[in-house]
Design a protein around this motif. Structure first.
Motif: not given
Length: 547
Positions: A482, A484, A499, A501, A518, A520, A523, A526-527
């Motif tokens: 993971y 950036t 960002y 993974e 997604h 950086e 939120q 990230k979800k």
């Protein structure tokens, strides 16, 4: 009897083995303050109740972190994995004692582990020493302005409600006063109203004659302008004869006599209590009606000359009035619009303060990743060996020839790739599975290097990542990377910080990959990434290599 005891002993021992607790630690030697990660695994049945300890210390080691319990299902059993973060700030050798885990109310103990905490060497000759800094006071914040904004919002809503109430609330309408355009219209209307009262039918003859004569006297007074209401019968008749002579009214002797008869009959009814017969009452009503009509026809018509200047002034007056009414209406509309805009702006300001600017921006302008999070997700299987994964959109098959060099197909037997979006989009996910023509030792470092090289060709720069081991708990081991990167859109030259993974798994020489990326700081992205990775399930590959 002994056979039954053997059976009971066998069942007891097998139940103990079914509830076996294993213990492991990431390292037995670390420096002062470093974290020892202790792992406890309990293999239990679905109906078993397991309680892990909640202690602040395990022996001489302090518990600095109690991680969430991970659950892995295997056939009809469950493996519960509990991790603790331990540390010690004094050097030396310590023993992590046996830790009790309650399974169905009965304690099962872990193994004790010896660990060593190494001292950190400090060279005071090379390391600079600094004075201890004073305590910096922390500025306290107050939320008074939030209450002020809420108060202003309520005031704005109150003003809007008052304006709407004033504009649209209609007061109860009062009974309209009838305005007659001429004396003849008034007299005719009052005669009709008198008939609707049905005074004759109720025997109120006196009231009937009183109202009947009052209608006639009022008409004469308003039309001819003589004091008919204050005159006696004889005085009224004399006045009518004089007016007829002076104004040359065409009133016949018969008309005046008929009016005199009705007035005298009314005087007898009112003062002498005379009760006329029905046909007499009907005749008196006709006499009054004919007298009023005859007087109206006898009055000469006066033709008024039209004043052009007065008409023009009246027209300008009406135009000015209409203009003022229109301006007043426009002012009211502007006031309502400005009030509404103010309330909306105040609501947005409060939402920004309480929820944040990004939240308000996403509500007003929309957000692709927010819509993906809140939309309907799809659970599907991709590739071979299959990767079962939940995504916000169905992943579409991708052309692998665009991502791999030609020499890669010399060792690949089969490769399938499915994805959604691209690196230049707000969200990107790829699932791929590989099978090799012959059994091959998969090197994760080489695979990661190949992925980053492919990204760099598409416009990615400054790719930074961390790498750690990953285990699904079902015999499939892998690596998680993971970090950036900066992605440059070659079409318009815009750059975006992303960002990502990467999960890599190897099974019998095969390779399974899951890539999520997604923007950086997003939120919602990230979800999505967390939900996708947590939903991933890997099917076991079958050995089909040709030797």
């Amino acid at each position: 009897m002994k056979f039954k005891l053997y059976i009971l002993f066998f069942l007891f021992t097998t139940s103990l083995f079914a509830q076996k607790v294993t213990t492991s630690i990431d390292s037995t030697k670390k420096k002062i303050g470093a974290e020892f990660k202790l792992t406890l695994k309990a293999s239990v049945k679905k109906t078993d109740k397991v309680v892990f300890p909640k202690a602040k210390n395990f022996g001489a080691l302090e518990v600095i972190e109690s991680y969430k319990i991970d659950t892995i299902k295997s056939n009809d059993k469950y493996e519960l994995i509990k991790k603790y973060g331990l540390t010690q700030f004094d050097s030396g050798k310590y023993t992590i004692p046996r830790i009790p885990i309650l399974i169905n109310g009965k304690p099962s103990f872990s193994d004790s582990i010896k660990v060593e905490v190494a001292d950190v060497k400090v060279d005071t000759l090379k390391q600079k020493m600094y004075e201890i800094k004073d305590i910096i006071p922390v500025e306290t914040s107050s939320d008074w302005w939030k209450y002020l904004l809420a108060f202003l919002l309520l005031v704005g809503l109150g003003f809007l409600a008052f304006w709407l109430f004033k504009k649209y609330y209609k007061k109860p309408e009062k009974a309209e006063e009838i305005v007659y355009t001429s004396p003849i219209e008034k007299a005719t209307s009052l005669l009709q109203q008198l008939e609707r009262k049905e005074l004759i039918q109720r025997g109120e003859i006196k009231n009937y004659y009183s109202e009947l004569t009052d209608i006639a006297r009022t008409y004469i007074e308003e039309e001819i302008h003589i004091p008919a209401m204050e005159s006696t019968t004889s005085e009224l008749i004399v006045s009518l004869r004089n007016v007829a002579k002076n104004k040359k009214l065409k009133l016949s002797k018969e008309t005046l006599e008929n009016l005199e008869k009705v007035l005298m009959q009314a005087d007898l009814v009112k003062f002498a209590k005379v009760k006329p017969l029905d046909f007499e009452i009907e005749e008196d009503k006709k006499r009054i009606t004919n007298t009023i009509v005859t007087i109206h026809k006898a009055i000469p018509e006066i033709v008024e000359e039209k004043d052009e200047l007065e008409a023009w002034n009246e027209e300008q007056k009406q135009k000015s009035l209409a203009k003022r009414l229109l301006e007043r209406k426009i002012r009211r509309i502007k006031y309502a619009i400005f009030t509404l805009i103010g309330i909306i702006a105040l609501s947005i300001a409060i939402a920004i303060v309480t929820k944040g600017f990004n939240f308000v921006k996403d509500i007003i302008f929309g957000n692709e990743t927010k819509e993906l999070v809140e939309g309907e997700w799809v659970l599907s299987e991709y590739g071979n060996p299959g990767v079962i994964i939940e995504t916000p959109k169905v992943l579409k098959r991708m052309d692998v020839t665009k991502f791999l060099p030609k020499d890669a197909f010399a060792v690949l037997k089969e490769m399938q790739m499915f994805g959604y979006g691209s690196l230049t989009d707000s969200f990107y996910v790829v699932v791929s599975t590989n099978k090799f023509k012959k059994e091959t030792e998969v090197n994760f470092d080489t695979v990661l290097q190949g992925i980053t090289n492919t990204w760099e060709k598409t416009g990615a720069q400054n790719i930074l990542f961390k790498q750690e081991e990953f285990n699904t708990g079902k015999g499939v081991t892998g690596v998680k990377a993971y970090g950036t990167m900066t992605v440059i859109d070659k079409e318009n030259g815009d750059s975006e910080r992303m960002y990502y993974e990467i999960l890599l798994f190897k099974q019998d020489g095969g390779l399974q990959q899951i890539i999520v990326a997604h923007r950086e700081g997003d939120q919602y992205g990230k979800k999505i990434g967390v939900r996708i990775i947590n939903s991933a399930e890997l099917k076991q590959a079958q050995q089909q290599w040709k030797k």
